[in-house]
Scaffold this motif. Sequence first.
Motif, short mmCIF file in Angstrom:
data_model
loop_
_atom_site.label_atom_id
_atom_site.label_comp_id
_atom_site.label_asym_id
_atom_site.label_seq_id
_atom_site.Cartn_x
_atom_site.Cartn_y
_atom_site.Cartn_z
N UNK A 1 1.25 -1.44 0.13
CA UNK A 1 -0.05 0.00 0.34
C UNK A 1 0.81 1.42 0.28
N UNK A 2 0.23 2.17 -0.33
CA UNK A 2 0.82 3.22 -0.49
C UNK A 2 1.47 3.94 0.79
N UNK A 3 1.14 3.74 2.34
CA UNK A 3 1.37 3.92 3.57
C UNK A 3 2.43 2.87 4.07
N UNK A 4 2.61 1.67 3.61
CA UNK A 4 3.55 0.60 3.44
C UNK A 4 5.02 1.52 3.22
N UNK A 5 4.51 1.80 1.39
CA UNK A 5 6.27 2.11 1.08
C UNK A 5 6.76 3.96 1.48
N UNK A 6 5.58 4.26 1.97
CA UNK A 6 6.04 5.60 2.70
C UNK A 6 6.53 4.95 3.85
N UNK A 7 5.90 4.23 4.21
CA UNK A 7 7.19 4.29 6.04
C UNK A 7 8.51 3.45 5.42
N UNK A 8 8.84 3.08 4.55
CA UNK A 8 10.07 2.37 5.06
C UNK A 8 11.01 3.76 3.96
N UNK A 9 10.14 4.41 2.89
CA UNK A 9 11.13 5.39 2.68
C UNK A 9 11.44 6.00 3.25
N UNK A 10 10.22 6.71 4.11
CA UNK A 10 10.62 7.68 5.56
C UNK A 10 11.24 7.06 6.70
N UNK A 11 11.72 5.98 7.10
CA UNK A 11 12.45 6.09 7.74
C UNK A 11 13.78 5.77 6.97
N UNK A 12 14.36 5.21 5.76
CA UNK A 12 15.44 5.05 5.06
C UNK A 12 16.01 6.92 5.34
N UNK A 13 15.35 7.79 5.09
CA UNK A 13 15.51 9.40 5.00
C UNK A 13 15.91 8.93 6.55
N UNK A 14 15.27 8.97 7.63
CA UNK A 14 15.48 9.22 8.88
C UNK A 14 16.70 8.56 9.37
N UNK A 15 17.61 7.51 8.62
CA UNK A 15 18.89 6.75 9.30
C UNK A 15 19.55 7.88 7.79
N UNK A 16 19.19 8.49 7.16
CA UNK A 16 20.36 8.63 6.78
C UNK A 16 20.65 10.61 6.97
N UNK A 17 19.27 10.70 7.54
CA UNK A 17 19.87 12.15 8.60
C UNK A 17 20.34 11.43 9.59
N UNK A 18 20.37 10.32 10.40
CA UNK A 18 21.17 10.30 11.82
C UNK A 18 22.88 9.86 11.39
N UNK A 19 23.08 9.06 10.22
CA UNK A 19 24.60 9.30 9.35
C UNK A 19 25.25 10.56 9.41
N UNK A 20 24.46 11.32 8.80
CA UNK A 20 24.79 12.79 8.55
C UNK A 20 25.71 13.80 9.79
#
Length: 221
Positions: free
Chosen positions: A197-216
């Motif tokens: 579903x769109x919400x499932x896709x957005x959930x994983x993409x959002x977590x990936x973006x948060x992981x990138x922010x934490x890395x930087x």
Amino acid sequence: ALPILDLANTILRTQPTDSLSNEELFILINTYSFKSRLELKQKNYLKGMFYVNECIRYLKTSFGKETEYEPFLFTSGIYNYFCDYGMKNYPILYPSLLFLPEGDAKLGLLQLEKVSKSKEMLLSNEGTYFLLKIYLDMEKEPSKAVDYAEVLVNRHPNNIVYQYLLFKALISGDNYPQASKQLEEVNRAALTNPKLTSSQKNHFLKMAKEDLRSYFARNQD
């Protein structure tokens, strides 16, 4: 999940505990484990702990039978690792865990490693997944987590959960070049899997973006 719960209820109604087959015992362990997670997630702590105790009651019966029934390697491995980990890392749990069979984290990892090499694909996937999560979240050894994530991704390239976990393991190990390439695979899995579903896709993409922010954030110096 509901058919499994119905099957478990049928077993309980028709079979005395001392005559359960290994398969029936395994079903009951997993059923009460599922019920406990569900109740605890909904903050029904009393009912959740009741199901935990029932799960452990059947687990005790299965201990020592791992060589005759391979799936018990999985349930015993999970118990051994997390019981020992809880005793060592969460003192608040000590009174609750004190009267349970003693866990052994090293043994638990060995048992899960054996499961991960099972010829039964479903069982192998479960063992590999839990090893991935343990090394990523508990042991803080992302390089080992990468190895297990790669196994799952190679088997199931369209599984966004596995693709995301490989990305997370790479970025947690500060392997930005590989992580950035893997992020493309996460996006591909999100775009091409019609079952999501769109919400499932957005959930994983959002977590990936948060992981990138934490890395930087941790590498800004």
